[in-house]
Design a protein around this motif. Structure first.
Motif, PDB file in Angstrom:
ATOM      1  N   ALA A 129       0.838  -1.207   0.000  1.00  0.00           N
ATOM      2  CA  ALA A 129       0.000   0.000   0.000  1.00  0.00           C
ATOM      3  C   ALA A 129       0.873   1.257   0.000  1.00  0.00           C
ATOM      4  O   ALA A 129       0.558   2.231  -0.689  1.00  0.00           O
ATOM      5  N   SER A 130       1.971   1.220   0.732  1.00  0.00           N
ATOM      6  CA  SER A 130       2.869   2.385   0.785  1.00  0.00           C
ATOM      7  C   SER A 130       3.528   2.644  -0.559  1.00  0.00           C
ATOM      8  O   SER A 130       3.716   3.791  -0.954  1.00  0.00           O
ATOM      9  N   LEU A 131       3.883   1.584  -1.243  1.00  0.00           N
ATOM     10  CA  LEU A 131       4.497   1.755  -2.564  1.00  0.00           C
ATOM     11  C   LEU A 131       3.528   2.395  -3.549  1.00  0.00           C
ATOM     12  O   LEU A 131       3.944   3.130  -4.439  1.00  0.00           O
ATOM     13  N   ALA A 132       2.234   2.130  -3.371  1.00  0.00           N
ATOM     14  CA  ALA A 132       1.225   2.676  -4.277  1.00  0.00           C
ATOM     15  C   ALA A 132       0.856   4.117  -3.935  1.00  0.00           C
ATOM     16  O   ALA A 132       0.325   4.836  -4.776  1.00  0.00           O
ATOM     17  N   ALA A 133       1.132   4.557  -2.715  1.00  0.00           N
ATOM     18  CA  ALA A 133       0.773   5.910  -2.290  1.00  0.00           C
ATOM     19  C   ALA A 133       1.664   6.935  -2.993  1.00  0.00           C
ATOM     20  O   ALA A 133       2.837   6.687  -3.225  1.00  0.00           O
ATOM     21  N   THR A 134       1.068   8.095  -3.306  1.00  0.00           N
ATOM     22  CA  THR A 134       1.826   9.104  -4.039  1.00  0.00           C
ATOM     23  C   THR A 134       1.888  10.459  -3.346  1.00  0.00           C
ATOM     24  O   THR A 134       2.758  11.255  -3.653  1.00  0.00           O
ATOM     25  N   THR A 135       0.960  10.732  -2.439  1.00  0.00           N
ATOM     26  CA  THR A 135       0.938  12.038  -1.782  1.00  0.00           C
ATOM     27  C   THR A 135       1.305  11.897  -0.314  1.00  0.00           C
ATOM     28  O   THR A 135       1.273  10.799   0.241  1.00  0.00           O
ATOM     29  N   VAL A 136       1.602  13.014   0.309  1.00  0.00           N
ATOM     30  CA  VAL A 136       1.906  13.016   1.744  1.00  0.00           C
ATOM     31  C   VAL A 136       0.703  12.504   2.520  1.00  0.00           C
ATOM     32  O   VAL A 136       0.844  11.714   3.457  1.00  0.00           O
ATOM     33  N   GLU A 137      -0.489  12.940   2.134  1.00  0.00           N
ATOM     34  CA  GLU A 137      -1.705  12.533   2.834  1.00  0.00           C
ATOM     35  C   GLU A 137      -1.915  11.026   2.773  1.00  0.00           C
ATOM     36  O   GLU A 137      -2.433  10.430   3.709  1.00  0.00           O
ATOM     37  N   GLU A 138      -1.560  10.393   1.664  1.00  0.00           N
ATOM     38  CA  GLU A 138      -1.688   8.942   1.534  1.00  0.00           C
ATOM     39  C   GLU A 138      -0.529   8.218   2.208  1.00  0.00           C
ATOM     40  O   GLU A 138      -0.714   7.195   2.845  1.00  0.00           O
ATOM     41  N   THR A 139       0.666   8.747   2.044  1.00  0.00           N
ATOM     42  CA  THR A 139       1.878   8.062   2.484  1.00  0.00           C
ATOM     43  C   THR A 139       2.086   8.097   3.991  1.00  0.00           C
ATOM     44  O   THR A 139       2.439   7.082   4.594  1.00  0.00           O
ATOM     45  N   ALA A 140       1.893   9.240   4.613  1.00  0.00           N
ATOM     46  CA  ALA A 140       2.226   9.400   6.034  1.00  0.00           C
ATOM     47  C   ALA A 140       1.534   8.389   6.941  1.00  0.00           C
ATOM     48  O   ALA A 140       2.207   7.726   7.738  1.00  0.00           O
ATOM     49  N   PRO A 141       0.205   8.217   6.853  1.00  0.00           N
ATOM     50  CA  PRO A 141      -0.415   7.248   7.762  1.00  0.00           C
ATOM     51  C   PRO A 141       0.057   5.811   7.516  1.00  0.00           C
ATOM     52  O   PRO A 141       0.249   5.047   8.463  1.00  0.00           O
ATOM     53  N   LEU A 142       0.273   5.466   6.254  1.00  0.00           N
ATOM     54  CA  LEU A 142       0.759   4.123   5.945  1.00  0.00           C
ATOM     55  C   LEU A 142       2.164   3.911   6.490  1.00  0.00           C
ATOM     56  O   LEU A 142       2.489   2.844   7.017  1.00  0.00           O
ATOM     57  N   GLN A 143       2.999   4.940   6.382  1.00  0.00           N
ATOM     58  CA  GLN A 143       4.361   4.825   6.901  1.00  0.00           C
ATOM     59  C   GLN A 143       4.364   4.699   8.416  1.00  0.00           C
ATOM     60  O   GLN A 143       5.158   3.953   8.982  1.00  0.00           O
ATOM     61  N   ASN A 144       3.492   5.426   9.073  1.00  0.00           N
ATOM     62  CA  ASN A 144       3.402   5.326  10.526  1.00  0.00           C
ATOM     63  C   ASN A 144       2.951   3.922  10.938  1.00  0.00           C
ATOM     64  O   ASN A 144       3.463   3.354  11.906  1.00  0.00           O
ATOM     65  N   GLN A 145       2.009   3.338  10.199  1.00  0.00           N
ATOM     66  CA  GLN A 145       1.566   1.975  10.486  1.00  0.00           C
ATOM     67  C   GLN A 145       2.685   0.974  10.196  1.00  0.00           C
ATOM     68  O   GLN A 145       2.879   0.010  10.954  1.00  0.00           O
ATOM     69  N   LEU A 146       3.417   1.196   9.111  1.00  0.00           N
ATOM     70  CA  LEU A 146       4.514   0.304   8.759  1.00  0.00           C
ATOM     71  C   LEU A 146       5.610   0.356   9.818  1.00  0.00           C
ATOM     72  O   LEU A 146       6.183  -0.674  10.189  1.00  0.00           O
ATOM     73  N   THR A 147       5.887   1.530  10.333  1.00  0.00           N
ATOM     74  CA  THR A 147       6.872   1.663  11.408  1.00  0.00           C
ATOM     75  C   THR A 147       6.441   0.834  12.613  1.00  0.00           C
ATOM     76  O   THR A 147       7.248   0.123  13.211  1.00  0.00           O
ATOM     77  N   GLY A 148       5.166   0.916  12.968  1.00  0.00           N
ATOM     78  CA  GLY A 148       4.648   0.117  14.087  1.00  0.00           C
ATOM     79  C   GLY A 148       4.757  -1.372  13.828  1.00  0.00           C
ATOM     80  O   GLY A 148       5.120  -2.152  14.725  1.00  0.00           O
ATOM     81  N   ALA A 149       4.466  -1.780  12.604  1.00  0.00           N
ATOM     82  CA  ALA A 149       4.553  -3.203  12.257  1.00  0.00           C
ATOM     83  C   ALA A 149       6.002  -3.687  12.305  1.00  0.00           C
ATOM     84  O   ALA A 149       6.271  -4.813  12.752  1.00  0.00           O
ATOM     85  N   LEU A 150       6.928  -2.849  11.863  1.00  0.00           N
ATOM     86  CA  LEU A 150       8.343  -3.231  11.935  1.00  0.00           C
ATOM     87  C   LEU A 150       8.807  -3.336  13.388  1.00  0.00           C
ATOM     88  O   LEU A 150       9.606  -4.216  13.726  1.00  0.00           O
ATOM     89  N   LYS A 151       8.291  -2.463  14.245  1.00  0.00           N
ATOM     90  CA  LYS A 151       8.610  -2.566  15.675  1.00  0.00           C
ATOM     91  C   LYS A 151       8.107  -3.898  16.225  1.00  0.00           C
ATOM     92  O   LYS A 151       8.777  -4.544  17.025  1.00  0.00           O
TER      93      LYS A 151
END
Length: 186
Positions: free
Chosen positions: A78-100
């Motif tokens: 989903a993060s790879l498909a995101a193109t804007t800050v509004e789309e990317t930021a929440p996905l990145q925050n979730q991905l960071t949590g998943a990596l933790k």
């Protein structure tokens, strides 16, 4: 009469020069904000490239932790498909949590924690996370300057007409990520 004409021409020339100055200033600030976003994008790409290797290394030791692996894979896609800050930021925050969570799972496997590949990947991921944090900070600084530049008077009279609108800051969307981490030494 001739003096008035010279004064009017001088005022008109000053107004044109000031408009050119404002335009060039906005172009520079927009370029800094674009560069900030590109720097985040570069580091996120680096992170995306590391994730499959890290997941495969952990998977070899913790095959029954399937839910975490699937969540990371879905968030990565989903993060790879995101193109804007509004789309990317929440996905990145979730991905960071998943990596933790993935790294927390590794704590249950002493052999994994001693694996050279895992240690190298973990170090590379930590380095990348730091670079992402610095890139986000640079982006937010550049966007702040850009947003101020388009909002202040008299720039605001010109910026909207030239198509310069405010840009979003990169923000933490999960309030729990702002809380201090509990550390206990048992």
């Amino acid at each position: 009469m001739e003096n008035i004409l010279y004064v009017l021409l001088a005022l008109l020339a000053a107004a044109v020069l000031y408009a050119v100055y404002i335009y060039n200033s906005l172009v520079r600030r927009k370029a800094h904000a674009d560069n900030g976003w590109s720097q985040i994008d570069v580091q996120l790409k680096r992170r995306y490239d590391l994730i499959p290797n890290l997941v495969e290394t952990v998977k070899a030791y913790a095959a029954h932790e399937r839910e975490i692996f699937e969540r990371i894979a879905a968030l990565r896609s989903a993060s790879l498909a995101a193109t804007t800050v509004e789309e990317t930021a929440p996905l990145q925050n979730q991905l960071t949590g998943a990596l933790k969570s993935l790294l927390a799972v590794s704590e249950n496997y002493p052999d994994l924690k001693a694996n050279r590949n895992f240690l190298a990947l973990q170090e590379e991921l930590a380095s990348t996370e730091n670079k992402i944090a610095f890139a986000r900070q640079y982006y937010n600084d550049a966007v702040k300057e850009y947003n101020i530049a388009i909002a202040v008077f008299p720039n605001n009279l010109i910026s909207g007409k030239l198509g310069y609108g405010p840009r979003p800051l990169w923000a933490v969307d999960d309030a729990s990520e702002r809380n201090a981490v509990d550390v206990s030494f048992r």
